[in-house]
Write a protein that holds these residues in place. Structure first.
Motif, PDB file in Angstrom:
ATOM      1  N   PHE A 197       3.301  11.564   9.019  1.00  0.00           N
ATOM      2  CA  PHE A 197       3.165  12.783   8.227  1.00  0.00           C
ATOM      3  C   PHE A 197       3.241  14.001   9.143  1.00  0.00           C
ATOM      4  N   SER A 198       3.760  15.083   8.606  1.00  0.00           N
ATOM      5  CA  SER A 198       3.819  16.344   9.340  1.00  0.00           C
ATOM      6  C   SER A 198       3.614  17.495   8.357  1.00  0.00           C
ATOM      7  N   LYS A 199       2.645  18.350   8.646  1.00  0.00           N
ATOM      8  CA  LYS A 199       2.370  19.466   7.740  1.00  0.00           C
ATOM      9  C   LYS A 199       1.923  20.690   8.530  1.00  0.00           C
ATOM     10  N   GLU A 200       2.472  21.848   8.143  1.00  0.00           N
ATOM     11  CA  GLU A 200       2.120  23.099   8.808  1.00  0.00           C
ATOM     12  C   GLU A 200       0.824  23.668   8.224  1.00  0.00           C
ATOM     13  N   PHE A 201       0.081  24.376   9.066  1.00  0.00           N
ATOM     14  CA  PHE A 201      -1.134  25.057   8.613  1.00  0.00           C
ATOM     15  C   PHE A 201      -1.354  26.280   9.500  1.00  0.00           C
ATOM     16  N   GLU A 202      -2.226  27.144   9.071  1.00  0.00           N
ATOM     17  CA  GLU A 202      -2.487  28.395   9.803  1.00  0.00           C
ATOM     18  C   GLU A 202      -3.955  28.492  10.173  1.00  0.00           C
ATOM     19  N   ILE A 203      -4.201  28.937  11.391  1.00  0.00           N
ATOM     20  CA  ILE A 203      -5.549  29.321  11.807  1.00  0.00           C
ATOM     21  C   ILE A 203      -5.579  30.846  11.822  1.00  0.00           C
ATOM     22  N   THR A 204      -6.311  31.432  10.906  1.00  0.00           N
ATOM     23  CA  THR A 204      -6.350  32.879  10.774  1.00  0.00           C
ATOM     24  C   THR A 204      -7.268  33.488  11.838  1.00  0.00           C
ATOM     25  N   LYS A 205      -7.218  34.810  11.935  1.00  0.00           N
ATOM     26  CA  LYS A 205      -8.116  35.524  12.851  1.00  0.00           C
ATOM     27  C   LYS A 205      -9.572  35.245  12.497  1.00  0.00           C
ATOM     28  N   GLN A 206      -9.834  35.188  11.170  1.00  0.00           N
ATOM     29  CA  GLN A 206     -11.200  34.913  10.729  1.00  0.00           C
ATOM     30  C   GLN A 206     -11.609  33.489  11.092  1.00  0.00           C
ATOM     31  N   ASP A 207     -10.662  32.521  10.959  1.00  0.00           N
ATOM     32  CA  ASP A 207     -10.951  31.143  11.362  1.00  0.00           C
ATOM     33  C   ASP A 207     -11.315  31.089  12.843  1.00  0.00           C
ATOM     34  N   GLU A 208     -10.516  31.779  13.672  1.00  0.00           N
ATOM     35  CA  GLU A 208     -10.774  31.790  15.113  1.00  0.00           C
ATOM     36  C   GLU A 208     -12.166  32.349  15.409  1.00  0.00           C
ATOM     37  N   LYS A 209     -12.512  33.418  14.706  1.00  0.00           N
ATOM     38  CA  LYS A 209     -13.834  34.032  14.890  1.00  0.00           C
ATOM     39  C   LYS A 209     -14.945  33.081  14.465  1.00  0.00           C
ATOM     40  N   ASN A 210     -14.736  32.409  13.311  1.00  0.00           N
ATOM     41  CA  ASN A 210     -15.740  31.465  12.814  1.00  0.00           C
ATOM     42  C   ASN A 210     -15.948  30.304  13.784  1.00  0.00           C
ATOM     43  N   ILE A 211     -14.854  29.780  14.317  1.00  0.00           N
ATOM     44  CA  ILE A 211     -14.928  28.640  15.227  1.00  0.00           C
ATOM     45  C   ILE A 211     -15.706  28.997  16.477  1.00  0.00           C
ATOM     46  N   LYS A 212     -15.504  30.199  16.994  1.00  0.00           N
ATOM     47  CA  LYS A 212     -16.189  30.617  18.217  1.00  0.00           C
ATOM     48  C   LYS A 212     -17.650  30.985  17.972  1.00  0.00           C
ATOM     49  N   GLN A 213     -17.963  31.437  16.749  1.00  0.00           N
ATOM     50  CA  GLN A 213     -19.309  31.925  16.473  1.00  0.00           C
ATOM     51  C   GLN A 213     -20.122  30.959  15.614  1.00  0.00           C
ATOM     52  N   PRO A 241       0.818  -1.214   0.000  1.00  0.00           N
ATOM     53  CA  PRO A 241       0.000   0.000   0.000  1.00  0.00           C
ATOM     54  C   PRO A 241       0.853   1.266   0.000  1.00  0.00           C
ATOM     55  N   VAL A 242       0.340   2.310  -0.648  1.00  0.00           N
ATOM     56  CA  VAL A 242       1.016   3.609  -0.706  1.00  0.00           C
ATOM     57  C   VAL A 242       0.035   4.671  -0.237  1.00  0.00           C
ATOM     58  N   LEU A 243       0.396   5.375   0.840  1.00  0.00           N
ATOM     59  CA  LEU A 243      -0.471   6.409   1.413  1.00  0.00           C
ATOM     60  C   LEU A 243       0.266   7.736   1.417  1.00  0.00           C
ATOM     61  N   ASN A 244      -0.395   8.785   0.901  1.00  0.00           N
ATOM     62  CA  ASN A 244       0.218  10.119   0.822  1.00  0.00           C
ATOM     63  C   ASN A 244      -0.669  11.159   1.495  1.00  0.00           C
ATOM     64  N   LEU A 245      -0.031  12.144   2.133  1.00  0.00           N
ATOM     65  CA  LEU A 245      -0.743  13.322   2.646  1.00  0.00           C
ATOM     66  C   LEU A 245      -0.590  14.436   1.618  1.00  0.00           C
ATOM     67  N   LYS A 246      -1.715  14.911   1.087  1.00  0.00           N
ATOM     68  CA  LYS A 246      -1.667  15.895   0.008  1.00  0.00           C
ATOM     69  C   LYS A 246      -1.730  17.332   0.529  1.00  0.00           C
ATOM     70  N   LYS A 247      -2.653  17.617   1.448  1.00  0.00           N
ATOM     71  CA  LYS A 247      -2.740  18.979   1.978  1.00  0.00           C
ATOM     72  C   LYS A 247      -3.531  18.990   3.278  1.00  0.00           C
ATOM     73  N   VAL A 248      -3.423  20.113   3.998  1.00  0.00           N
ATOM     74  CA  VAL A 248      -4.133  20.301   5.268  1.00  0.00           C
ATOM     75  C   VAL A 248      -4.841  21.648   5.219  1.00  0.00           C
ATOM     76  N   THR A 249      -6.123  21.674   5.523  1.00  0.00           N
ATOM     77  CA  THR A 249      -6.905  22.915   5.516  1.00  0.00           C
ATOM     78  C   THR A 249      -7.818  22.961   6.742  1.00  0.00           C
ATOM     79  N   VAL A 250      -8.295  24.151   7.064  1.00  0.00           N
ATOM     80  CA  VAL A 250      -9.265  24.337   8.146  1.00  0.00           C
ATOM     81  C   VAL A 250     -10.645  24.493   7.502  1.00  0.00           C
TER      82      VAL A 250
END
Length: 326
Positions: free
Chosen positions: A275-291, A181-190
């Motif tokens: 797998f290890s991949k960096e991602f960002e939680i923006t100010k807008q993401d933080e606001k969306n998550i709380k609201q 088997p071959v498993l790949n991580l393509k991308k990470v998003t919020v």
């Protein structure tokens, strides 16, 4: 008095359960679907198609649809690729075409009518065929026969709980050894996960024709200081040659900033991926998550208050009954 109230509540609950059960059974019994196997169906396998790859041959099979209503009904029949969905369940209802790079597309190898009319209180056998290429095959392919009632425009405009049936269709390669088997991580998003939660979505790809069962996922979300903010563990089945999303639910207290998703995937002792991949939680993401659900906290407070009152009432009843007994 208390005994009368308890009896009344019990009868009310039982009556509601009875009504719900009758309604559910009536909906589920409006029609049924069952597989009619080919001559090369794997021995001991029931309830779904399981056929060994036979080069340059043609398999004939059928699907039996039984209409239990008093009116003629039309049913849609689709052949869909098996996919692991975002909830970690093998899904046969997604009609997205198979990837162009797939060497063998089971959805194109299977031929069956796309629609059938079944008279009232009758059954219809819908014939289908499976054509194999001339080459040998090493691996496993998965699709599903998806059957649903065809709705009129009027019924489609109304909200309804229609029942659909899925019959898995599995093809096993004629070579005994399976490819690695071959498993790949393509991308990470919020992304938004449910109506009141967000998640870090890891888009992964199972490149080979392998069904990977009971795969363990362990994820850590780490901040810029290398500290683990939260973790998650899950187990799921991964369908062959599939892109799928593994969601890591975000807590409501998450802050904006740079993070790293560290994902460990273990199938068995010889198949492990890191797998290890960096991602960002923006100010807008933080606001969306709380609201995402501003009423959630008030709901929780209200239900907590009601639960406390009911608990106190029940404790009082128990104490009262014990005293009377003594």
């Amino acid at each position: 008095m208390i005994k009368k109230i308890a009896t009344t509540l019990t009868l009310l609950i039982l009556s509601l359960i009875s009504i719900s059960s009758v309604y559910a059974d009536d909906k589920l019994s409006s029609y049924s679907v069952s597989p009619q196997y080919s001559t090369h169906q794997s021995k001991g396998v029931e309830n779904f198609f399981d056929i060994k790859w036979t080069p340059s041959s043609k398999e004939n099979f059928s699907v039996k649809i039984t209409n239990n209503t008093d009116e003629e009904q039309t049913y849609k029949i689709e052949v869909n690729k098996a996919r692991t969905n975002k909830n970690g369940i093998v899904d046969y209802s997604d009609d997205t075409p198979e990837a162009n790079e797939a060497k063998y597309k089971l959805t194109e190898m299977i031929d069956i009518s796309k629609e059938v009319k079944v008279p009232a209180n009758s059954s219809e056998n819908v014939s289908g065929s499976l054509t194999f290429p001339k080459e040998d095959f090493n691996g496993l392919l998965m699709a599903g026969i998806h059957v649903s009632e065809k709705k009129t425009k009027d019924s489609e405009s109304n909200v309804s709980n229609s029942v659909a049936y899925n019959i898995p269709f599995v093809i096993r390669g004629n070579e005994d050894k399976r490819p690695d088997p071959v498993l790949n991580l393509k991308k990470v998003t919020v992304e938004k996960f449910t109506s009141d939660t967000y998640s870090v979505d890891a888009l992964l790809e199972n490149k080979g024709p392998n069904l990977m069962k009971e795969v363990m996922f362990h994820s850590n979300v780490m901040n810029e200081q290398g500290q683990t903010v939260f973790s998650q563990e899950s187990q799921l089945d991964i369908t062959p040659e599939t892109e799928f999303v593994y969601p890591v639910t975000l807590p409501e207290t998450i802050k904006s900033g740079e993070y790293t998703l560290v994902l460990s995937v273990k199938r068995d002792d010889s198949n492990n991926w890191e797998f290890s991949k960096e991602f960002e939680i923006t100010k807008q993401d933080e606001k969306n998550i709380k609201q995402v659900n501003p009423y959630k906290q008030s709901y929780l407070k209200t239900y907590g208050f009601v639960f406390a009152i009911v608990s106190i009432f029940l404790i009082a009843v128990v104490v009262y009954l014990l005293k009377n007994k003594k």
